[in-house]
Design a protein around this motif. Structure first.
Motif, PDB file in Angstrom:
ATOM      1  N   ARG A   1       0.845  -1.200   0.000  1.00 11.75           N
ATOM      2  CA  ARG A   1       0.000   0.000   0.000  1.00 11.75           C
ATOM      3  C   ARG A   1       0.875   1.243   0.000  1.00 11.75           C
ATOM      4  N   ILE A   2       0.285   2.363  -0.400  1.00 13.23           N
ATOM      5  CA  ILE A   2       1.008   3.631  -0.389  1.00 13.23           C
ATOM      6  C   ILE A   2       0.306   4.604   0.545  1.00 13.23           C
ATOM      7  N   LEU A   3       1.064   5.586   0.995  1.00 18.49           N
ATOM      8  CA  LEU A   3       0.564   6.555   1.961  1.00 18.49           C
ATOM      9  C   LEU A   3       0.079   7.813   1.246  1.00 18.49           C
ATOM     10  N   LEU A   4      -1.176   8.191   1.528  1.00 17.82           N
ATOM     11  CA  LEU A   4      -1.752   9.423   0.977  1.00 17.82           C
ATOM     12  C   LEU A   4      -2.339  10.248   2.110  1.00 17.82           C
ATOM     13  N   GLY A   5      -2.215  11.565   1.973  1.00 17.17           N
ATOM     14  CA  GLY A   5      -2.777  12.475   2.954  1.00 17.17           C
ATOM     15  C   GLY A   5      -3.958  13.227   2.377  1.00 17.17           C
ATOM     16  N   ARG A   6      -4.952  13.470   3.230  1.00 21.38           N
ATOM     17  CA  ARG A   6      -6.146  14.226   2.828  1.00 21.38           C
ATOM     18  C   ARG A   6      -5.911  15.691   3.168  1.00 21.38           C
ATOM     19  N   HIS A   7      -5.700  16.506   2.127  1.00 20.33           N
ATOM     20  CA  HIS A   7      -5.485  17.946   2.308  1.00 20.33           C
ATOM     21  C   HIS A   7      -6.818  18.614   2.603  1.00 20.33           C
ATOM     22  N   HIS A   8      -6.791  19.693   3.353  1.00 20.13           N
ATOM     23  CA  HIS A   8      -8.032  20.397   3.700  1.00 20.13           C
ATOM     24  C   HIS A   8      -8.770  20.933   2.474  1.00 20.13           C
ATOM     25  N   SER A   9      -8.071  21.069   1.348  1.00 15.19           N
ATOM     26  CA  SER A   9      -8.716  21.530   0.109  1.00 15.19           C
ATOM     27  C   SER A   9      -9.581  20.437  -0.513  1.00 15.19           C
ATOM     28  N   GLY A  10      -9.411  19.185  -0.029  1.00 16.97           N
ATOM     29  CA  GLY A  10     -10.196  18.066  -0.556  1.00 16.97           C
ATOM     30  C   GLY A  10      -9.413  17.098  -1.407  1.00 16.97           C
ATOM     31  N   THR A  11      -8.183  17.458  -1.783  1.00 18.47           N
ATOM     32  CA  THR A  11      -7.375  16.549  -2.598  1.00 18.47           C
ATOM     33  C   THR A  11      -6.605  15.576  -1.716  1.00 18.47           C
ATOM     34  N   TRP A  12      -6.202  14.464  -2.331  1.00 15.82           N
ATOM     35  CA  TRP A  12      -5.331  13.481  -1.700  1.00 15.82           C
ATOM     36  C   TRP A  12      -3.940  13.668  -2.269  1.00 15.82           C
ATOM     37  N   GLU A  13      -2.913  13.566  -1.430  1.00 11.01           N
ATOM     38  CA  GLU A  13      -1.563  13.829  -1.900  1.00 11.01           C
ATOM     39  C   GLU A  13      -0.528  12.970  -1.210  1.00 11.01           C
ATOM     40  N   LEU A  14       0.600  12.862  -1.886  1.00  9.69           N
ATOM     41  CA  LEU A  14       1.765  12.195  -1.327  1.00  9.69           C
ATOM     42  C   LEU A  14       2.454  13.139  -0.350  1.00  9.69           C
ATOM     43  N   PRO A  15       3.202  12.594   0.606  1.00  9.88           N
ATOM     44  CA  PRO A  15       4.060  13.479   1.385  1.00  9.88           C
ATOM     45  C   PRO A  15       5.085  14.107   0.447  1.00  9.88           C
ATOM     46  N   GLY A  16       5.508  15.301   0.738  1.00  9.05           N
ATOM     47  CA  GLY A  16       6.529  15.946  -0.082  1.00  9.05           C
ATOM     48  C   GLY A  16       6.479  17.442   0.051  1.00  9.05           C
ATOM     49  N   GLY A  17       7.324  18.091  -0.731  1.00  8.59           N
ATOM     50  CA  GLY A  17       7.382  19.544  -0.697  1.00  8.59           C
ATOM     51  C   GLY A  17       8.593  20.053  -1.440  1.00  8.59           C
ATOM     52  N   LYS A  18       8.945  21.280  -1.149  1.00 11.87           N
ATOM     53  CA  LYS A  18      10.050  21.936  -1.842  1.00 11.87           C
ATOM     54  C   LYS A  18      11.402  21.426  -1.352  1.00 11.87           C
ATOM     55  N   VAL A  19      12.360  21.427  -2.271  1.00 11.23           N
ATOM     56  CA  VAL A  19      13.744  21.117  -1.937  1.00 11.23           C
ATOM     57  C   VAL A  19      14.370  22.423  -1.464  1.00 11.23           C
ATOM     58  N   ASP A  20      14.947  22.410  -0.264  1.00  9.65           N
ATOM     59  CA  ASP A  20      15.560  23.624   0.277  1.00  9.65           C
ATOM     60  C   ASP A  20      16.733  24.067  -0.588  1.00  9.65           C
ATOM     61  N   ALA A  21      16.884  25.368  -0.704  1.00  9.14           N
ATOM     62  CA  ALA A  21      17.992  25.938  -1.484  1.00  9.14           C
ATOM     63  C   ALA A  21      19.238  26.055  -0.601  1.00  9.14           C
ATOM     64  N   THR A  22      19.624  24.940   0.015  1.00  4.60           N
ATOM     65  CA  THR A  22      20.757  24.926   0.945  1.00  4.60           C
ATOM     66  C   THR A  22      21.712  23.783   0.615  1.00  4.60           C
ATOM     67  N   HIS A  23      21.830  23.426  -0.633  1.00  6.54           N
ATOM     68  CA  HIS A  23      22.634  22.284  -1.075  1.00  6.54           C
ATOM     69  C   HIS A  23      22.040  20.975  -0.585  1.00  6.54           C
ATOM     70  N   GLU A  24      20.714  20.955  -0.352  1.00  2.00           N
ATOM     71  CA  GLU A  24      20.028  19.745   0.070  1.00  2.00           C
ATOM     72  C   GLU A  24      19.827  18.843  -1.144  1.00  2.00           C
ATOM     73  N   SER A  25      20.141  17.572  -0.998  1.00  2.00           N
ATOM     74  CA  SER A  25      19.910  16.637  -2.094  1.00  2.00           C
ATOM     75  C   SER A  25      18.419  16.311  -2.187  1.00  2.00           C
TER      76      SER A  25
END
Length: 169
Positions: free
Chosen positions: A34-58
């Motif tokens: 199974r995979i993990l999905l989150g229920r956003h308050h806007s009503g969509t389902w999404e994967l965990p994630g986000g922006k890559v920091d501009a700090t030499h983060e891989s």
């Protein structure tokens, strides 16, 4: 003939004009497939994630950090597999979403950002809820094209045969 360092152009030291956003979506698979999905308050389902920091983060480090921040699940950066790059354009900005996969034997995700996500749910890939957040749909389609996931048009580049890459040099 070498250039005089005092008068050499600063082309390599000037930052580029921003025209892209770089993020990562994390497909978390449990021991039952199974995979993990989150229920956003806007009503969509999404994967965990986000922006890559501009700090030499891989990308792998960003995936592990976002997973920890959003769900409380802790994984080592070395266990993150980058499988694809998805590119589309939103509002004149190139959006680059990197697709990452993490496999966990088990885990109990927590809602650590209740202002964004109301619940995390383990879901069979063949039983995805709707609607999906567009970047998550694109990443899931890159991961498992046979699922026939509807998503906005995007360029997809699959990344194969490479493990985690070390820090920038």
């Amino acid at each position: 003939m070498s250039a005089d360092p005092v008068t050499a152009p600063a082309r390599n030291t000037r930052p580029p004009v921003a025209q892209a956003a770089l993020g990562v979506g994390v497909i978390v698979e449990d021991g039952q497939g199974r995979i993990l999905l989150g229920r956003h308050h806007s009503g969509t389902w999404e994967l965990p994630g986000g922006k890559v920091d501009a700090t030499h983060e891989s990308i792998a480090a960003a995936a592990a950090r976002e997973l920890r921040e959003e769900t409380g699940l802790v994984v080592d950066e070395a266990s993150v597999e980058i499988i694809a790059m998805v590119h589309d354009v939103i509002g004149g900005i190139n959006r680059i979403s990197m697709a990452a996969v993490v496999r966990l034997a088990s885990g109990d995700p927590e809602v650590t950002e209740p202002h964004l996500i109301s619940a995390w749910r383990w879901t069979a890939p063949e039983e995805l809820p709707a609607p999906l957040f567009d970047p998550s749909a694109q990443i899931l389609a890159a991961w498992r094209p046979e699922l026939g996931i509807t998503h906005p048009p995007a360029h997809m580049l699959r990344i194969t045969g490479c493990g985690p890459i070390g820090p920038a040099v």
